[in-house]
Write a protein that holds these residues in place. Structure first.
Motif, PDB file in Angstrom:
ATOM      1  N   GLU A  18       6.630   7.756  -1.972  1.00 25.56           N
ATOM      2  CA  GLU A  18       5.606   8.073  -0.969  1.00 25.56           C
ATOM      3  C   GLU A  18       5.340   9.576  -0.860  1.00 25.56           C
ATOM      4  OE1 GLU A  18       3.511   6.581   0.908  1.00 25.56           O
ATOM      5  OE2 GLU A  18       4.092   4.495   0.708  1.00 25.56           O
ATOM      6  N   VAL A  19       6.369  10.384  -1.095  1.00 25.33           N
ATOM      7  CA  VAL A  19       6.227  11.825  -0.866  1.00 25.33           C
ATOM      8  C   VAL A  19       5.162  12.429  -1.775  1.00 25.33           C
ATOM      9  CG1 VAL A  19       7.939  12.730  -2.497  1.00 25.33           C
ATOM     10  CG2 VAL A  19       7.636  13.845  -0.273  1.00 25.33           C
ATOM     11  N   MET A  20       4.894  11.739  -2.884  1.00 23.31           N
ATOM     12  CA  MET A  20       3.869  12.226  -3.815  1.00 23.31           C
ATOM     13  C   MET A  20       2.465  12.165  -3.196  1.00 23.31           C
ATOM     14  SD  MET A  20       5.836  12.973  -6.284  1.00 23.31           S
ATOM     15  CE  MET A  20       7.382  12.559  -7.091  1.00 23.31           C
ATOM     16  N   HIS A  21       2.296  11.287  -2.189  1.00 24.86           N
ATOM     17  CA  HIS A  21       0.983  11.125  -1.544  1.00 24.86           C
ATOM     18  C   HIS A  21       0.824  12.101  -0.385  1.00 24.86           C
ATOM     19  CE1 HIS A  21      -0.091   7.114  -3.337  1.00 24.86           C
ATOM     20  NE2 HIS A  21       1.198   7.171  -3.606  1.00 24.86           N
ATOM     21  N   ALA A  46       0.846  -1.196   0.000  1.00 24.87           N
ATOM     22  CA  ALA A  46       0.000   0.000   0.000  1.00 24.87           C
ATOM     23  C   ALA A  46       0.877   1.239   0.000  1.00 24.87           C
ATOM     24  CB  ALA A  46      -0.892   0.010   1.236  1.00 24.87           C
ATOM     25  N   ARG A  47       0.274   2.357  -0.310  1.00 28.08           N
ATOM     26  CA  ARG A  47       1.000   3.637  -0.281  1.00 28.08           C
ATOM     27  C   ARG A  47       0.163   4.712   0.405  1.00 28.08           C
ATOM     28  NH1 ARG A  47       5.715   3.701  -2.770  1.00 28.08           N
ATOM     29  NH2 ARG A  47       6.053   2.640  -4.754  1.00 28.08           N
ATOM     30  N   LYS A  98      12.927  15.507  -9.660  1.00 29.99           N
ATOM     31  CA  LYS A  98      13.130  16.664 -10.556  1.00 29.99           C
ATOM     32  C   LYS A  98      12.084  17.747 -10.353  1.00 29.99           C
ATOM     33  CE  LYS A  98      16.169  15.817 -14.312  1.00 29.99           C
ATOM     34  NZ  LYS A  98      16.302  14.355 -14.551  1.00 29.99           N
ATOM     35  N   GLU A  99      10.815  17.309 -10.348  1.00 25.38           N
ATOM     36  CA  GLU A  99       9.735  18.281 -10.208  1.00 25.38           C
ATOM     37  C   GLU A  99       9.782  18.944  -8.828  1.00 25.38           C
ATOM     38  OE1 GLU A  99       5.817  16.602 -10.574  1.00 25.38           O
ATOM     39  OE2 GLU A  99       4.913  18.429  -9.752  1.00 25.38           O
ATOM     40  N   LEU A 100      10.008  18.116  -7.796  1.00 23.92           N
ATOM     41  CA  LEU A 100       9.990  18.623  -6.420  1.00 23.92           C
ATOM     42  C   LEU A 100      11.078  19.672  -6.195  1.00 23.92           C
ATOM     43  CD1 LEU A 100       9.464  15.242  -4.514  1.00 23.92           C
ATOM     44  CD2 LEU A 100       7.727  16.858  -5.329  1.00 23.92           C
ATOM     45  N   ILE A 106      -5.265  10.667  -8.173  1.00 23.50           N
ATOM     46  CA  ILE A 106      -4.594   9.363  -8.186  1.00 23.50           C
ATOM     47  C   ILE A 106      -3.101   9.580  -8.338  1.00 23.50           C
ATOM     48  CG2 ILE A 106      -4.305   7.188  -9.440  1.00 23.50           C
ATOM     49  CD1 ILE A 106      -7.301   7.690 -10.354  1.00 23.50           C
ATOM     50  N   THR A 107      -2.344   9.077  -7.386  1.00 18.56           N
ATOM     51  CA  THR A 107      -0.905   9.256  -7.450  1.00 18.56           C
ATOM     52  C   THR A 107      -0.288   8.051  -8.136  1.00 18.56           C
ATOM     53  OG1 THR A 107      -1.060  10.476  -5.392  1.00 18.56           O
ATOM     54  CG2 THR A 107       1.133   9.772  -6.075  1.00 18.56           C
TER      55      THR A 107
END
Lengths: 316, 316
Positions: free
Chosen positions: B214-217, A23-24, B247-249, A312-313
């Motif tokens: 995970e940081v994207m969530h 899971a995330r 890159k984006e972050l 949605i990631t």
């Protein structure tokens, strides 16, 4: 026989020697909750599998003794779909927990629990987290031959409705300070992880979760005035230990708040413990979510549209 | 036959179906490193057991198929001693990794690896972390029938000595900002956890570790100017994915730093990749530890005596 009964049978017959969770984000916080109650009530160890172990490393396991639980609100994240396929090939029985009855994952999985959380309209999932906890609790208690969990869940609904007017107040927390910790332990630790995520996502505050035992190893150095400290205690042995551990730490800062069932504590974050305290995590989250939405508004933010985020990631 | 050979034999004969790790603080970061390489190279799942599962919940497991690894620098933490005793009673074979040859834990355990890190005089353990990684790498590669790890470790010593003059510069990081993330993935993720602990403990900076996936969530919402971003990439597939994700972050903040093997990146945190990149985690940590000590001095702090902390942390 429903899915709960069937899995409970397999667990009782020792067909599963361990659990794997995939899971995330918020779903991973729910998986962490699961890992604790599987250990506490069923004596089953849980491997929290980083998806990269499959997607990047192409590792191969013997999962013939594993129940593999994939948690995904949307059910369409590519990396989780690839993980589900692969762990099935490695012999694992897969169980999907999703809010999407059209998820491609459920076509071949062995078990599926629909969250029935209706549409999650905002970016931040909240209903699905609570519903996932319920599925995991039900699964655990069925497997521990405590089927009365079903009627308890009904009573819990009543309990929540009766208490719905007692909402936590956003004014009690200083919104000009954006750093802090949320400490907990036991089943509460998973909740502190989810609360931390929501503070970040919706309020742009870095409230980092720590076990109240772990925080003693280094991180306590950060605590000082103008650093927030949230203490979350469950109505069980872990909660009593959290309260004990935290006493000293609370002296380091003038910004501490206790999320507690204990009426003797002068807390702005009181929650009424349910007669079966295993369900208290639900009580806490149904208090926290409305609070954090209001707190986000108080900070001038839009909780339905956190910056940079999409619904949605996709990670790979 | 030494301990490495003996454990490797048992793993090859499938006497262990999974690993259990029990550790706290820095040792728990080493355990996390172990869990990733056990999965990547051996296809063995790892249960990271919260000590409270034993000390508070008194849970009972079937550990007859488990290799249980207890990591404790001091070897005298009461909760870990209790855990070791109990998992042995549940059938688990226990392996102690400690820097204390007088630890009461080693009397009854099945295996013991001495870290030989000499006396750790400061509060923050650093040598023991590096030595624990070496033990875990050696154990993994012996079990994967790659015994050349022993000669590689000798070559690594040469590599480190040759490069010892290239030290990271403390001036490159803004010490007036105390919040940020350190992002990594794969085996690098465990290192980012340890680096985060040292930032907290020695520098009073909240540099929180996150998987770059995970940081994207949610957590990415925090990133903005005046928020530090450290990106740690290993010289493998995970590292390439970290660089892509980040890159984006990196556009969101003017304070980003890459810890990288890549000479094309204009980085103040360059490390020379070793010919066998599995050992790069050691290279990175031997660059980071001297740096963080100097950075702590730069902030006017005493890294040997972090505030509130004592040498042995007793939690229960």
């Amino acid at each position: 026989m429903n899915n709960y009964d069937e899995i409970a049978e397999l667990i009782k017959k020792k067909k599963f020697k361990f659990i794997v969770t995939i899971a995330r984000g918020t779903s991973d916080c729910a998986a962490l909750f699961g890992s604790y109650i599987f250990a506490k009530y069923l004596g089953l160890p849980t491997y929290s599998m980083p998806p990269s172990i499959i997607t990047l490393e192409k590792s191969n396991f013997d999962f013939s003794l594993a129940l593999v639980i994939v948690i995904s609100q949307s059910g369409v994240s590519k990396d989780l779909i690839e993980c589900e396929e692969n762990v099935r090939k490695m012999g694992g029985k897969t169980l999907i927990i999703s809010n999407n009855t059209n998820s491609p994952m459920i076509n071949h999985s062995h078990f599926f629990f629909n969250l029935n959380a209706d549409k999650e309209k905002s970016v931040a999932a909240t209903k699905t987290f609570v519903m996932t906890l319920l599925v995991l609790l039900k699964l655990t208690f069925y497997s521990a031959s405590k089927k009365k969990i079903t009627s308890l869940i009904d009573q819990l609904s009543e309990h929540l409705i009766q208490d719905s007017k007692n909402q936590w107040n956003v004014e009690s927390v200083d919104s000009s300070i954006s750093t802090g910790f949320i400490l907990s332990r036991g089943v509460g630790f998973a909740l502190s992880n989810e609360i931390s995520l929501k503070f970040k996502e919706l309020c742009q505050e870095q409230i980092e979760p720590f076990s109240s035992a772990e925080v003693m190893h280094g991180p306590r150095s950060l605590i000082q005035n103008s650093f927030k400290l949230f203490i979350l205690s469950i109505n069980d042995d872990s909660g009593r230990s959290v309260q004990k551990d935290s006493k000293e730490l609370m002296r380091y800062t003038n910004l501490s708040h206790e999320i507690s069932f204990d009426k003797n504590i002068n807390s702005n974050f009181f929650y009424p413990s349910f007669e079966s305290s295993e369900l208290d995590p639900i009580v806490i989250m149904t208090k926290f979510y409305p609070w954090v939405v209001n707190y986000s508004f108080k900070k001038g933010l839009d909780p339905d549209n956190p910056r940079y985020l999409t619904k949605i990631t996709q990670t790979y």
